[in-house]
Design a protein around this motif. Structure first.
Motif, PDB file in Angstrom:
ATOM      1  N   ASP A 129      56.320  25.387  40.868  1.00 40.62           N
ATOM      2  CA  ASP A 129      55.541  26.211  41.666  1.00 40.62           C
ATOM      3  C   ASP A 129      55.903  27.665  41.576  1.00 40.62           C
ATOM      4  O   ASP A 129      55.272  28.705  41.620  1.00 40.62           O
ATOM      5  N   LYS A 130      57.291  27.490  41.525  1.00 39.72           N
ATOM      6  CA  LYS A 130      57.963  29.247  41.582  1.00 39.72           C
ATOM      7  C   LYS A 130      57.781  29.968  40.104  1.00 39.72           C
ATOM      8  O   LYS A 130      57.576  31.045  40.155  1.00 39.72           O
ATOM      9  N   LEU A 131      57.496  29.046  38.991  1.00 41.14           N
ATOM     10  CA  LEU A 131      57.559  29.634  37.957  1.00 41.14           C
ATOM     11  C   LEU A 131      55.878  30.213  37.911  1.00 41.14           C
ATOM     12  O   LEU A 131      55.307  31.035  36.914  1.00 41.14           O
ATOM     13  N   CYS A 132      55.192  29.486  38.446  1.00 39.81           N
ATOM     14  CA  CYS A 132      53.526  29.951  38.710  1.00 39.81           C
ATOM     15  C   CYS A 132      53.237  31.064  39.389  1.00 39.81           C
ATOM     16  O   CYS A 132      52.364  31.485  39.671  1.00 39.81           O
ATOM     17  N   LEU A 133      54.438  31.984  39.895  1.00 42.32           N
ATOM     18  CA  LEU A 133      54.169  32.981  40.783  1.00 42.32           C
ATOM     19  C   LEU A 133      54.065  33.877  39.643  1.00 42.32           C
ATOM     20  O   LEU A 133      54.336  34.099  38.670  1.00 42.32           O
ATOM     21  N   PRO A 134      53.341  35.048  40.159  1.00 41.88           N
ATOM     22  CA  PRO A 134      53.132  36.267  39.558  1.00 41.88           C
ATOM     23  C   PRO A 134      54.457  37.014  39.214  1.00 41.88           C
ATOM     24  O   PRO A 134      55.281  36.774  39.787  1.00 41.88           O
ATOM     25  N   LEU A 135      54.516  37.723  38.054  1.00 39.74           N
ATOM     26  CA  LEU A 135      55.629  38.383  37.712  1.00 39.74           C
ATOM     27  C   LEU A 135      56.297  39.323  38.609  1.00 39.74           C
ATOM     28  O   LEU A 135      57.426  39.458  39.029  1.00 39.74           O
ATOM     29  N   SER A 136      55.323  39.724  39.485  1.00 48.37           N
ATOM     30  CA  SER A 136      55.554  40.701  40.504  1.00 48.37           C
ATOM     31  C   SER A 136      56.482  39.945  41.643  1.00 48.37           C
ATOM     32  O   SER A 136      57.193  40.667  42.436  1.00 48.37           O
ATOM     33  N   GLU A 137      56.464  38.725  41.765  1.00 46.08           N
ATOM     34  CA  GLU A 137      57.106  37.919  42.767  1.00 46.08           C
ATOM     35  C   GLU A 137      58.243  37.209  42.286  1.00 46.08           C
ATOM     36  O   GLU A 137      58.710  36.194  42.771  1.00 46.08           O
ATOM     37  N   GLY A 138      58.538  37.576  40.981  1.00 44.10           N
ATOM     38  CA  GLY A 138      59.761  36.756  40.270  1.00 44.10           C
ATOM     39  C   GLY A 138      59.464  35.634  39.575  1.00 44.10           C
ATOM     40  O   GLY A 138      60.374  34.668  39.303  1.00 44.10           O
ATOM     41  N   GLY A 139      57.982  35.192  39.435  1.00 45.82           N
ATOM     42  CA  GLY A 139      57.692  34.007  38.643  1.00 45.82           C
ATOM     43  C   GLY A 139      57.474  34.486  37.094  1.00 45.82           C
ATOM     44  O   GLY A 139      57.587  35.688  36.616  1.00 45.82           O
ATOM     45  N   LEU A 140      56.675  33.702  36.344  1.00 46.61           N
ATOM     46  CA  LEU A 140      56.511  33.900  34.922  1.00 46.61           C
ATOM     47  C   LEU A 140      54.773  33.742  34.802  1.00 46.61           C
ATOM     48  O   LEU A 140      54.428  34.084  33.746  1.00 46.61           O
ATOM     49  N   GLY A 141      54.118  33.786  35.711  1.00 42.72           N
ATOM     50  CA  GLY A 141      52.759  33.745  35.646  1.00 42.72           C
ATOM     51  C   GLY A 141      52.016  32.779  35.031  1.00 42.72           C
ATOM     52  O   GLY A 141      50.848  32.730  34.814  1.00 42.72           O
ATOM     53  N   PHE A 142      52.746  31.510  35.170  1.00 43.85           N
ATOM     54  CA  PHE A 142      51.800  30.309  34.691  1.00 43.85           C
ATOM     55  C   PHE A 142      50.914  30.045  35.800  1.00 43.85           C
ATOM     56  O   PHE A 142      50.959  30.283  36.832  1.00 43.85           O
ATOM     57  N   ARG A 143      50.009  29.062  35.185  1.00 45.32           N
ATOM     58  CA  ARG A 143      49.030  28.740  36.064  1.00 45.32           C
ATOM     59  C   ARG A 143      49.108  27.495  36.841  1.00 45.32           C
ATOM     60  O   ARG A 143      49.596  26.765  36.189  1.00 45.32           O
ATOM     61  N   MET A 144      48.709  27.436  38.226  1.00 44.59           N
ATOM     62  CA  MET A 144      48.506  26.112  38.769  1.00 44.59           C
ATOM     63  C   MET A 144      47.417  25.427  38.515  1.00 44.59           C
ATOM     64  O   MET A 144      46.367  26.251  38.751  1.00 44.59           O
ATOM     65  N   LEU A 145      47.573  24.368  37.645  1.00 44.97           N
ATOM     66  CA  LEU A 145      46.132  23.755  37.149  1.00 44.97           C
ATOM     67  C   LEU A 145      45.161  23.566  38.332  1.00 44.97           C
ATOM     68  O   LEU A 145      43.915  23.586  37.930  1.00 44.97           O
ATOM     69  N   GLU A 146      45.385  23.035  39.414  1.00 45.12           N
ATOM     70  CA  GLU A 146      44.423  22.634  40.420  1.00 45.12           C
ATOM     71  C   GLU A 146      43.591  23.835  41.048  1.00 45.12           C
ATOM     72  O   GLU A 146      42.502  23.948  40.839  1.00 45.12           O
ATOM     73  N   GLU A 147      44.508  24.957  41.278  1.00 51.53           N
ATOM     74  CA  GLU A 147      43.506  26.213  41.789  1.00 51.53           C
ATOM     75  C   GLU A 147      42.727  26.844  40.482  1.00 51.53           C
ATOM     76  O   GLU A 147      41.662  27.248  40.866  1.00 51.53           O
ATOM     77  N   PHE A 148      43.428  26.933  39.220  1.00 51.52           N
ATOM     78  CA  PHE A 148      42.782  27.119  38.226  1.00 51.52           C
ATOM     79  C   PHE A 148      41.361  26.524  37.908  1.00 51.52           C
ATOM     80  O   PHE A 148      40.388  27.063  37.642  1.00 51.52           O
ATOM     81  N   ASN A 149      41.485  25.093  37.977  1.00 49.33           N
ATOM     82  CA  ASN A 149      40.386  24.422  37.916  1.00 49.33           C
ATOM     83  C   ASN A 149      39.272  24.629  38.957  1.00 49.33           C
ATOM     84  O   ASN A 149      37.923  24.668  38.586  1.00 49.33           O
ATOM     85  N   LEU A 150      39.721  24.926  40.051  1.00 51.36           N
ATOM     86  CA  LEU A 150      38.476  25.062  41.161  1.00 51.36           C
ATOM     87  C   LEU A 150      38.105  26.631  41.053  1.00 51.36           C
ATOM     88  O   LEU A 150      36.932  26.842  41.175  1.00 51.36           O
ATOM     89  N   ALA A 151      39.057  27.603  40.613  1.00 52.60           N
ATOM     90  CA  ALA A 151      38.238  28.827  40.108  1.00 52.60           C
ATOM     91  C   ALA A 151      37.366  28.741  39.296  1.00 52.60           C
ATOM     92  O   ALA A 151      36.203  29.763  39.069  1.00 52.60           O
ATOM     93  N   LEU A 152      37.575  28.002  38.131  1.00 53.34           N
ATOM     94  CA  LEU A 152      36.716  27.953  36.882  1.00 53.34           C
ATOM     95  C   LEU A 152      35.182  27.050  37.331  1.00 53.34           C
ATOM     96  O   LEU A 152      34.135  27.660  36.986  1.00 53.34           O
ATOM     97  N   LEU A 153      35.446  26.188  38.230  1.00 51.33           N
ATOM     98  CA  LEU A 153      34.117  25.504  38.808  1.00 51.33           C
ATOM     99  C   LEU A 153      33.491  26.291  39.603  1.00 51.33           C
ATOM    100  O   LEU A 153      32.113  26.396  39.703  1.00 51.33           O
ATOM    101  N   ALA A 154      34.176  27.315  40.360  1.00 48.56           N
ATOM    102  CA  ALA A 154      33.494  28.172  41.475  1.00 48.56           C
ATOM    103  C   ALA A 154      32.825  29.111  40.431  1.00 48.56           C
ATOM    104  O   ALA A 154      31.314  29.462  40.904  1.00 48.56           O
ATOM    105  N   LYS A 155      33.028  29.336  39.154  1.00 48.85           N
ATOM    106  CA  LYS A 155      32.135  30.191  38.586  1.00 48.85           C
ATOM    107  C   LYS A 155      30.913  29.665  38.000  1.00 48.85           C
ATOM    108  O   LYS A 155      29.824  30.463  37.964  1.00 48.85           O
ATOM    109  N   GLN A 156      30.794  28.246  37.792  1.00 53.38           N
ATOM    110  CA  GLN A 156      29.770  27.738  37.502  1.00 53.38           C
ATOM    111  C   GLN A 156      28.662  27.899  38.835  1.00 53.38           C
ATOM    112  O   GLN A 156      27.472  28.083  38.598  1.00 53.38           O
ATOM    113  N   LEU A 157      29.396  27.544  39.799  1.00 51.57           N
ATOM    114  CA  LEU A 157      28.399  27.597  40.991  1.00 51.57           C
ATOM    115  C   LEU A 157      27.862  29.065  41.318  1.00 51.57           C
ATOM    116  O   LEU A 157      26.901  29.259  41.821  1.00 51.57           O
TER     117      LEU A 157
END
Length: 655
Positions: free
Chosen positions: A199-227
């Protein structure tokens, strides 16, 4: 090839018209479908009888003769409903020369049927990812190489599936585990030592992470686009098909759970709450928006209006707050019903001059169009850890004119602070006047820190800010001294006639400041260092800087029309305004303004809006700032500047 496909579609429609093919209804209230064409993957639907099957194969054969493409019968299959008799199935397969029955398992990379264990259905995503990662593990990759592969391949690989279906939790967990092991491992056999939680590596670069994606939130964001697409494009084929089954008399945003829904529909509904958290009603006519229950006040997040009365009418619609004769807000009505804090937000909205319907827009983007990126970070919304802030920093920043946002600026991250000051503060409505001093503020905060650390000398935050602003002003005056002599006289030179045959240019601009009750807009007709006409206007605060610049364009067109000046082009220093007019469908937040724009456009035969550098638009920028600073609502259209707009008073705006 295009002509051949058009001919194919025309023949199918002709066969439908003469009753030779009966189209397929997925649901009783859904539109019928006879074909779906996706490059090599094409579907044809008809009634299960020999005559219609012969018609389908005849049309396909004619298309093949015209295009040179032929059906690969060995890779084709036919699907029947469960009630079709075995003899009829045999006859149809003989006519079609297709003997494989039951589908191909996958279509466009997705499983044709989703039933039983969802983990087994979507196990192919996990297998595909593991096979790809295993080929990388045998190579000696640096952390930078692994980061690139994870972002561009590993986390992008399941994107298409996740945009259509909600992956089971255990599949998402295994995908995350496989990516995490690849990141920490040194070879194919070792999982490596995980020094920090994923989870720490999935933080944005500005917060000390590497910007990797959390799959659950990304999955929901993609489905929200369909809706979102169902809401934004209600007449699309997908929206009409689903409407016939799931939300025939309601919006998909508020529909109740249905009986035995498909997994695709359940997946979209899983992202409904996430989508609703970022939606705002864009006011057109106001007939479709309830004042006390719909989110139409332009705050983040959007919300209903707040009443100043003890009891309210739950069925009060926004159109009752609009003066229908002038299509402007009824200020007396607003002051009677709504708390004073909400009124400036409402006055910044632009009601439609026509009877266009209210629509939903996405509140977290300028354009109002949905963005997966913005929704992903809204879904993630991870809390920031508290750290020691730089020496006396928050005292100094709070005294400056730069707007502070809790949890956003200032923070413990230097990268986040600089990113906010350089880019984000403008997107959030901060004006250039309020943020132009920030490099000097940062420098003098550092100098105050050095004085304390190395000399034990305390500097009061107010003194630090004063020194910084004084130094910044001295720098601007020194830099603008030469430019002032070239730019300033252009605001006061007499009009001249146009010497060439090209249409004159009208430069436009607007001035918008966070927290102000007024905005300033202006336009100048002329070229080089002289002008023939100009317009100044102070208006109530618009919703954003871009809305203000659009209002400047609309008012310039109205003013020039009244002066019978229509053979003219327009110029602006705002690239986003030119992009807006080039791709209007991508900017739903400006639907009302675009209606006004198109109603005025026929009056200008050679209309064009081109981008010019900000320095070339300094005259109009000066006008707009001066108008806003005057502090009262007025307008001025003439061939000369008003008396109060003197060169001496204008000096601070050009410096």
């Amino acid at each position: 090839m295009v002509n051949s496909i058009e001919a194919l579609i025309a023949r199918i429609k002709q066969a439908e018209w003469f009753g030779k093919i009966q189209r397929f209804h997925l649901f009783r209230a859904s539109p019928p479908v006879s074909h779906l064409l996706f490059a090599d993957d094409s579907l044809f639907f008809c009634k299960a009888d020999c005559q219609q099957s012969s018609e389908i194969i005849s049309i396909s054969r004619q298309y093949g003769e015209a295009s040179g493409q032929q059906i690969n019968f060995s890779k084709s299959s036919v699907m029947f409903r469960s009630k079709i008799q075995p003899q009829m199935k045999s006859d149809i397969k003989r006519i079609l020369r297709i003997h494989q029955e039951g589908g191909m398992g996958t279509y466009l990379g997705l499983p044709e049927q989703i039933h039983g264990s969802k983990a087994q259905v979507f196990a192919f995503v996990q297998d595909r990812l593991k096979s790809r990662i295993n080929t990388w593990s045998s190579k000696f990759l640096s952390k930078g190489g692994k980061k690139v592969l994870i972002k561009s391949v590993a986390q992008a690989l399941p994107t298409y599936v996740m945009s259509c279906f909600l992956l089971p939790k255990n599949i998402r967990s295994k995908l995350t585990s496989a990516i995490s092991n690849f990141w920490w491992s040194n070879n194919q056999e070792s999982r490596g030592l995980h020094w920090i939680v994923w989870d720490k590596l999935c933080l944005p670069l500005s917060e000390g992470g590497l910007g990797f994606r959390m799959l659950e939130e990304f999955n929901l964001a993609l489905l929200a686009k369909q809706l979102w697409r169902l809401v934004r494009y209600p007449n699309s084929l997908l929206a009409r098909v689903l409407r016939g089954r799931y939300f025939r008399y309601q919006s998909p945003l508020h529909v109740k759970p249905s009986y035995l829904p498909s997994y695709g529909w359940r997946s979209m509904l899983a992202a409904r709450s996430l989508l609703l958290s970022g939606l705002r009603k864009n006011i057109g006519s106001g007939w479709d928006t309830k004042v006390w229950s719909d989110p139409w006040i332009p705050t983040l997040p959007a919300r209903p209006a707040t009443s100043k009365l003890v009891t309210t009418n739950p069925n009060l619609y926004v159109n009752e707050l609009i003066d229908q004769s002038s299509k402007t807000w009824n200020i007396a009505k607003l002051q009677e019903l709504i708390v004073p804090e909400d009124i400036p937000h409402i006055l910044g909205l632009h009601p439609s001059l026509s009877f266009s319907r209210d629509s939903y827009i996405w509140a977290f983007t300028k354009s109002g169009n949905y963005s997966v990126r913005s929704d992903y970070w809204a879904a993630k919304a991870s809390p920031r850890e508290d750290c020691d802030l730089p020496f006396q920093g928050p005292s100094v920043w709070s005294l400056s004119r730069i707007p502070l946002i809790h949890g956003v600026f200032p923070t413990s991250s230097i990268f986040a602070n600089l990113d906010h000051l350089y880019w984000r503060v403008k997107e959030l409505g901060g004006s250039e006047d309020s943020i132009r001093d920030f490099p000097w503020i940062m420098w003098f905060i550092w100098k105050a820190r050095d004085s304390k650390v190395f000399g034990n000398i305390d500097t009061h935050p107010a003194d630090t800010l004063q020194f910084a602003c004084s130094e910044a002003e001295s720098f601007r005056v020194a830099r603008a001294r030469d430019a002032f002599l070239d730019i300033a006289p252009t605001c006061l030179e007499p009009p001249v006639s146009q010497l060439d045959s090209s249409p004159p240019a009208c430069q436009i601009d607007g001035s918008w400041v966070q927290g102000s009750s007024l905005s300033g807009i202006g336009w100048i007709v002329g070229s080089d260092r002289r002008f023939s006409n100009l317009g100044l206007k102070s208006i109530r605060q618009c919703l954003s800087p871009l809305h203000t610049k659009f209002e400047a364009l609309l008012w310039a067109k109205r003013s020039l029309t009244s002066l019978s000046i229509t053979d003219i082009t327009f110029e602006t220093d705002c690239k986003e305004l030119t992009q807006l007019l080039d791709t209007p469908d991508e900017w739903p937040a400006f639907s009302s303004e675009l209606e006004d724009f198109y109603s005025l456009k026929p009056s200008f035969p050679r209309f064009s809006l081109s981008f010019i550098p900000r320095l070339n638009n300094a005259r109009v920028d000066c006008l707009a700032k001066k108008v806003r600073a005057r502090g009262s609502i007025f307008s001025h259209v003439s061939s000369s500047t008003p008396d109060w707009f003197s060169l001496k008073e204008n000096r601070p705006f050009l410096a």
